[in-house]
Design a protein around this motif. Sequence first.
Motif, PDB file in Angstrom:
ATOM      1  N   THR A 294       0.838  -1.208   0.000  1.00 52.06           N
ATOM      2  CA  THR A 294       0.000   0.000   0.000  1.00 52.06           C
ATOM      3  C   THR A 294       0.870   1.254   0.000  1.00 52.06           C
ATOM      4  O   THR A 294       0.601   2.220  -0.731  1.00 52.06           O
ATOM      5  CB  THR A 294      -0.939   0.009   1.215  1.00 52.06           C
ATOM      6  OG1 THR A 294      -1.804  -1.125   1.167  1.00 52.06           O
ATOM      7  CG2 THR A 294      -1.792   1.274   1.233  1.00 52.06           C
ATOM      8  N   ILE A 295       1.915   1.239   0.813  1.00 48.41           N
ATOM      9  CA  ILE A 295       2.823   2.400   0.875  1.00 48.41           C
ATOM     10  C   ILE A 295       3.541   2.599  -0.460  1.00 48.41           C
ATOM     11  O   ILE A 295       3.620   3.719  -0.977  1.00 48.41           O
ATOM     12  CB  ILE A 295       3.836   2.212   2.017  1.00 48.41           C
ATOM     13  CG1 ILE A 295       3.119   2.243   3.369  1.00 48.41           C
ATOM     14  CG2 ILE A 295       4.909   3.301   1.964  1.00 48.41           C
ATOM     15  CD1 ILE A 295       3.994   1.863   4.545  1.00 48.41           C
ATOM     16  N   VAL A 296       4.047   1.510  -1.041  1.00 46.89           N
ATOM     17  CA  VAL A 296       4.756   1.607  -2.322  1.00 46.89           C
ATOM     18  C   VAL A 296       3.810   2.035  -3.442  1.00 46.89           C
ATOM     19  O   VAL A 296       4.206   2.749  -4.370  1.00 46.89           O
ATOM     20  CB  VAL A 296       5.437   0.258  -2.665  1.00 46.89           C
ATOM     21  CG1 VAL A 296       6.081   0.308  -4.048  1.00 46.89           C
ATOM     22  CG2 VAL A 296       6.487  -0.093  -1.618  1.00 46.89           C
ATOM     23  N   SER A 297       2.532   1.625  -3.343  1.00 49.79           N
ATOM     24  CA  SER A 297       1.562   1.977  -4.387  1.00 49.79           C
ATOM     25  C   SER A 297       1.291   3.471  -4.448  1.00 49.79           C
ATOM     26  O   SER A 297       0.749   3.975  -5.440  1.00 49.79           O
ATOM     27  CB  SER A 297       0.249   1.217  -4.170  1.00 49.79           C
ATOM     28  OG  SER A 297      -0.460   1.699  -3.036  1.00 49.79           O
ATOM     29  N   LEU A 298       1.645   4.211  -3.389  1.00 54.66           N
ATOM     30  CA  LEU A 298       1.525   5.668  -3.444  1.00 54.66           C
ATOM     31  C   LEU A 298       2.370   6.238  -4.576  1.00 54.66           C
ATOM     32  O   LEU A 298       2.089   7.328  -5.094  1.00 54.66           O
ATOM     33  CB  LEU A 298       1.958   6.279  -2.107  1.00 54.66           C
ATOM     34  CG  LEU A 298       1.056   6.028  -0.895  1.00 54.66           C
ATOM     35  CD1 LEU A 298       1.748   6.494   0.382  1.00 54.66           C
ATOM     36  CD2 LEU A 298      -0.275   6.745  -1.074  1.00 54.66           C
ATOM     37  N   ILE A 299       3.406   5.496  -4.963  1.00 56.58           N
ATOM     38  CA  ILE A 299       4.273   5.907  -6.062  1.00 56.58           C
ATOM     39  C   ILE A 299       3.848   5.260  -7.374  1.00 56.58           C
ATOM     40  O   ILE A 299       3.764   5.929  -8.402  1.00 56.58           O
ATOM     41  CB  ILE A 299       5.739   5.532  -5.751  1.00 56.58           C
ATOM     42  CG1 ILE A 299       6.214   6.239  -4.476  1.00 56.58           C
ATOM     43  CG2 ILE A 299       6.658   5.875  -6.927  1.00 56.58           C
ATOM     44  CD1 ILE A 299       7.586   5.796  -3.999  1.00 56.58           C
ATOM     45  N   THR A 300       3.556   3.955  -7.339  1.00 49.36           N
ATOM     46  CA  THR A 300       3.288   3.228  -8.586  1.00 49.36           C
ATOM     47  C   THR A 300       1.946   3.579  -9.221  1.00 49.36           C
ATOM     48  O   THR A 300       1.833   3.594 -10.446  1.00 49.36           O
ATOM     49  CB  THR A 300       3.350   1.709  -8.342  1.00 49.36           C
ATOM     50  OG1 THR A 300       2.366   1.335  -7.361  1.00 49.36           O
ATOM     51  CG2 THR A 300       4.729   1.296  -7.839  1.00 49.36           C
ATOM     52  N   ILE A 301       0.931   3.865  -8.410  1.00 47.34           N
ATOM     53  CA  ILE A 301      -0.391   4.153  -8.980  1.00 47.34           C
ATOM     54  C   ILE A 301      -0.395   5.444  -9.800  1.00 47.34           C
ATOM     55  O   ILE A 301      -0.903   5.462 -10.931  1.00 47.34           O
ATOM     56  CB  ILE A 301      -1.472   4.179  -7.880  1.00 47.34           C
ATOM     57  CG1 ILE A 301      -1.700   2.757  -7.350  1.00 47.34           C
ATOM     58  CG2 ILE A 301      -2.788   4.742  -8.411  1.00 47.34           C
ATOM     59  CD1 ILE A 301      -2.672   2.666  -6.189  1.00 47.34           C
ATOM     60  N   PRO A 302       0.138   6.565  -9.287  1.00 50.81           N
ATOM     61  CA  PRO A 302       0.197   7.766 -10.132  1.00 50.81           C
ATOM     62  C   PRO A 302       1.014   7.557 -11.412  1.00 50.81           C
ATOM     63  O   PRO A 302       0.647   8.062 -12.473  1.00 50.81           O
ATOM     64  CB  PRO A 302       0.858   8.803  -9.217  1.00 50.81           C
ATOM     65  CG  PRO A 302       0.551   8.339  -7.839  1.00 50.81           C
ATOM     66  CD  PRO A 302       0.590   6.845  -7.905  1.00 50.81           C
ATOM     67  N   ILE A 303       2.119   6.795 -11.307  1.00 49.41           N
ATOM     68  CA  ILE A 303       2.922   6.514 -12.500  1.00 49.41           C
ATOM     69  C   ILE A 303       2.104   5.711 -13.506  1.00 49.41           C
ATOM     70  O   ILE A 303       2.112   5.996 -14.719  1.00 49.41           O
ATOM     71  CB  ILE A 303       4.205   5.744 -12.116  1.00 49.41           C
ATOM     72  CG1 ILE A 303       5.141   6.640 -11.307  1.00 49.41           C
ATOM     73  CG2 ILE A 303       4.922   5.238 -13.368  1.00 49.41           C
ATOM     74  CD1 ILE A 303       6.377   5.939 -10.776  1.00 49.41           C
ATOM     75  N   MET A 304       1.369   4.707 -13.017  1.00 50.24           N
ATOM     76  CA  MET A 304       0.525   3.895 -13.891  1.00 50.24           C
ATOM     77  C   MET A 304      -0.546   4.753 -14.564  1.00 50.24           C
ATOM     78  O   MET A 304      -0.837   4.568 -15.746  1.00 50.24           O
ATOM     79  CB  MET A 304      -0.132   2.771 -13.082  1.00 50.24           C
ATOM     80  CG  MET A 304      -1.080   1.880 -13.867  1.00 50.24           C
ATOM     81  SD  MET A 304      -1.616   0.429 -12.920  1.00 50.24           S
ATOM     82  CE  MET A 304      -2.286   1.210 -11.433  1.00 50.24           C
ATOM     83  N   ALA A 305      -1.127   5.683 -13.823  1.00 54.97           N
ATOM     84  CA  ALA A 305      -2.154   6.546 -14.391  1.00 54.97           C
ATOM     85  C   ALA A 305      -1.599   7.408 -15.531  1.00 54.97           C
ATOM     86  O   ALA A 305      -2.244   7.565 -16.578  1.00 54.97           O
ATOM     87  CB  ALA A 305      -2.727   7.443 -13.295  1.00 54.97           C
TER      88      ALA A 305
END
Length: 312
Positions: A294-305
């Motif tokens: 969940t913490i790492v997804s704070l970075i990966t989700i915006p990049i994916m978007a």
Amino acid sequence: MTIATTMCKLLLAMVIGFFLFKKGILNTDTNKKISAMIVQVTCPCIILNSVSSVPHDDPGMVLKLFLAGVVLYVILPFLSWALVRLMRVPEHLRRTYMCMLIFSNNSFMGYPVVEALFGGSAIFYITIFNLPFSILFFSLGLRLLKKDSMVGQESAVQEKISIKSLINAGVVASLAALIIYFGNIPMPDMFYSCVSFIGGITTPLSMIIIGSSLAAVSLKEIKTEKGIWPMLPLRLVLMPVLVWLYMHLITKDPTLIGICTVGAGMPVASLVAMGAAPYERQSTCASIGVAVSTIVSLITIPIMAVILQMVA
């Protein structure tokens, strides 16, 4: 900004849970009991409420999207089994890692994120695509977690599959949701109002319990749970890429492709930690997996978007 706000709210709930455990307001026994309530009561309410706003103007497309989800969730257990073998995690955690790879947080976190990216109607599409998720988790997922807990015990070889062992509130709610939608069964507004009210506590409560469970884990345990680190790129990068490729075989609509891809790129489903809560070794591993991803997804989700907008 909306995505960042959503992720920060979920992170805040985890921090609150962490704080409540450290203050003695929550404890390990409380975590198990609340987790059981989430799995058996509040989450089934979310499943039932998910069909409340589903339109029936294009049932052919909806059926196609649903069947695409069915095929995907048939493939994922086999794919995750192969990946876990390559990761070489301990025998008593193999099925727990399979669950972390199969099940993303596409409802608790996915709903607000896809709504921010694609609008309110996106929740309908991600709900239909991931309806098989609920059936698979409450049948295979819970069974996998239980089997991990029995590794090394004599009773493990005596465990047999039975229809009764696969029936629980989550499976019943999932099947009921399918029947309500595809049978076009009208339900009273009071019904949806009630299940929405109860289901509404699921996301904040589940993240609070994840934070509380993480507080019970020492920093040493996080460092020694080495399987988490190779799991992260598989869960947050490989899975959405595979779903993006898969959805191109199903439809040419960039919005539908993006919605399903974003859902697959969510961190480990908090339900995995909820389901693992009764088993000490598996609960520790799953809680670490949910929290760290969940913490790492704070970075990966915006990049994916951003990437999805570029390739659309």
